[in-house]
Design an enzyme around this catalytic site. Structure first.
Site, PDB file in Angstrom:
ATOM      1  N   LYS A   1     -88.391  78.218 -29.990  1.00  0.00           N
ATOM      2  CA  LYS A   1     -88.291  78.792 -31.235  1.00  0.00           C
ATOM      3  C   LYS A   1     -89.599  78.100 -32.368  1.00  0.00           C
ATOM      4  O   LYS A   1     -89.006  77.893 -32.782  1.00  0.00           O
ATOM      5  CB  LYS A   1     -87.292  78.907 -31.747  1.00  0.00           C
ATOM      6  CG  LYS A   1     -86.113  80.186 -31.498  1.00  0.00           C
ATOM      7  CD  LYS A   1     -85.323  79.940 -32.092  1.00  0.00           C
ATOM      8  CE  LYS A   1     -85.375  81.057 -33.306  1.00  0.00           C
ATOM      9  NZ  LYS A   1     -85.306  82.771 -33.234  1.00  0.00           N
TER      10      LYS A   1
HETATM   11  N1  PMP Z   1     -86.516  86.857 -28.848  1.00  0.00           N
HETATM   12  C1  PMP Z   1     -86.927  86.117 -29.968  1.00  0.00           C
HETATM   13  C2  PMP Z   1     -88.396  86.497 -30.049  1.00  0.00           C
HETATM   14  C3  PMP Z   1     -86.058  85.635 -31.091  1.00  0.00           C
HETATM   15  O1  PMP Z   1     -86.646  85.842 -32.286  1.00  0.00           O
HETATM   16  C4  PMP Z   1     -84.346  85.851 -30.877  1.00  0.00           C
HETATM   17  C5  PMP Z   1     -83.696  85.539 -31.869  1.00  0.00           C
HETATM   18  N2  PMP Z   1     -83.236  84.773 -31.477  1.00  0.00           N
HETATM   19  C6  PMP Z   1     -84.608  86.753 -29.600  1.00  0.00           C
HETATM   20  C7  PMP Z   1     -85.280  87.307 -28.357  1.00  0.00           C
HETATM   21  C8  PMP Z   1     -82.956  86.870 -28.805  1.00  0.00           C
HETATM   22  O2  PMP Z   1     -82.108  85.367 -28.516  1.00  0.00           O
HETATM   23  P1  PMP Z   1     -80.459  84.818 -28.873  1.00  0.00           P
HETATM   24  O3  PMP Z   1     -80.321  85.902 -28.617  1.00  0.00           O
HETATM   25  O4  PMP Z   1     -81.071  83.141 -28.856  1.00  0.00           O
HETATM   26  O5  PMP Z   1     -80.281  85.266 -30.400  1.00  0.00           O
END
Ligand code: PMP
Length: 306
Positions: free
Chosen positions: A157
């Site tokens: 991220k």
């Molecule tokens: N894809 C992206 C690009 C994101 O930023 C997120 C949010 N964190 C998600 C998917 C969903 O991931 P998570 O379930 O870990 O929040």
């Protein structure tokens, strides 16, 4: 005390206005940082705020930091405790979003990660729906491709990756859609701007592989575990072609912010009959019971704050 006025920054708690950074910081100039998004759910019947899969989010932050080469001090367990303390100091008694952020604040000019002045901040804010979980949302396939893991690591991220998300979602919204679905550089479905995508086809869940340039998602992992275990819904992780979006029986987006949000239209075509489908609704309901610690076998995913 008003909500979210205290932040954690540079090893201590402080008023959020004091958690500032110079305009010279590399994190701001070059996007040298990474972050997390975590949710906590208020359960009024128990007077308790549960943080959902908190440790897993901090493990992902550690992985993101390793991938981009940004050393951070507190380990995931310490960050869980810092987060609980921050939530208590802010006195949150409502559904809350938690944003941990690690970045390089060095003033040195070149766009390289330097070992000096890497900082961690955590702040919180009340948050209800991020997307419309009741009516569902529409999306368009973006003209912006998802950045590849070999460009800016999509599995992690990094803050810099969110320019890709902003371009895609901005384009979709300007065209009257709620969200953008991005394709990989070779044209397969990757993910939405901040959510993973699942299709329901012939009673099975289908979602892109984690090699299709999408984030190592905590909600995705949760859905892949609970759908077969608790709803006897089989899951298939494979590459998905764009045109499969047009023939799926149901579809939904999922993520910490989005939770489980029905996807009711893609590129102006209805998904299924254009309303949230039964499998999606069952998963939505199950997910919300799990995050609110209503299912004992998943209690280890819910960290109490108070
Ligand atoms: N894809 C992206 C690009 C994101 O930023 C997120 C949010 N964190 C998600 C998917 C969903 O991931 P998570 O379930 O870990 O929040």
């Amino acid at each position: 005390m008003p909500d979210g006025t205290i932040a954690y920054y540079r090893g201590d708690f402080c008023p959020i206005e004091e958690a500032t950074v110079s305009i010279r910081a590399k994190g701001l100039n070059y996007g040298l940082g990474c972050f997390e998004g975590i949710r906590a759910y208020w359960c009024s019947d128990e007077e308790q705020l549960y943080v959902f899969r908190c440790r897993e989010h901090y493990e992902r932050l550690r992985h993101s930091c390793r991938i981009i080469g940004l050393p951070i001090e507190p380990d995931p367990d310490e960050l869980v405790e810092i987060t609980r303390e921050l939530l208590r100091r802010n006195g949150h008694k409502e559904d809350t979003y938690i944003r941990p952020l690690a970045f390089n604040a060095s003033f040195q000019l070149s766009p390289i990660m330097t070992p000096d002045d890497n900082r961690i901040a955590v702040y919180t804010m009340p948050l209800n729906d991020y997307l419309d979980t009741s009516q569902g949302v529409t999306a368009s396939v973006s003209s912006w491709r998802r950045l590849s893991d070999n460009t800016i690591p999509a599995r992690a991220k990094p803050t810099a990756a969110y320019l890709n998300s902003a371009l895609a979602r901005g384009e979709a919204m300007a065209c009257g859609f709620d969200e953008a679905i991005m394709l990989t550089s070779d044209g397969y479905v990757s993910e939405a701007s901040a959510e993973h995508l699942f299709l329901v086809m012939g009673g099975r869940l289908v979602t892109p592989t984690s090699q299709d340039d999408n984030l190592d998602g905590v909600t995705r992992r949760t859905i892949l575990e609970i759908a077969p275990a608790d709803l006897s819904v089989a899951v298939e992780v494979r590459r998905i072609s764009r045109t499969e979006l047009y023939v799926a029986d149901e579809a939904f987006l999922c993520g910490t912010g989005a939770q489980v949000t029905p996807l009711v239209g893609v590129d102006g075509r209805p998904v299924g009959d254009g309303k949230a489908g039964p499998v999606t609704r069952k998963l939505q309901d199950l997910y919300l019971r799990i995050v609110k610690n209503k299912i004992a076998k998943y209690a280890h995913w819910c960290t109490p704050t108070y």
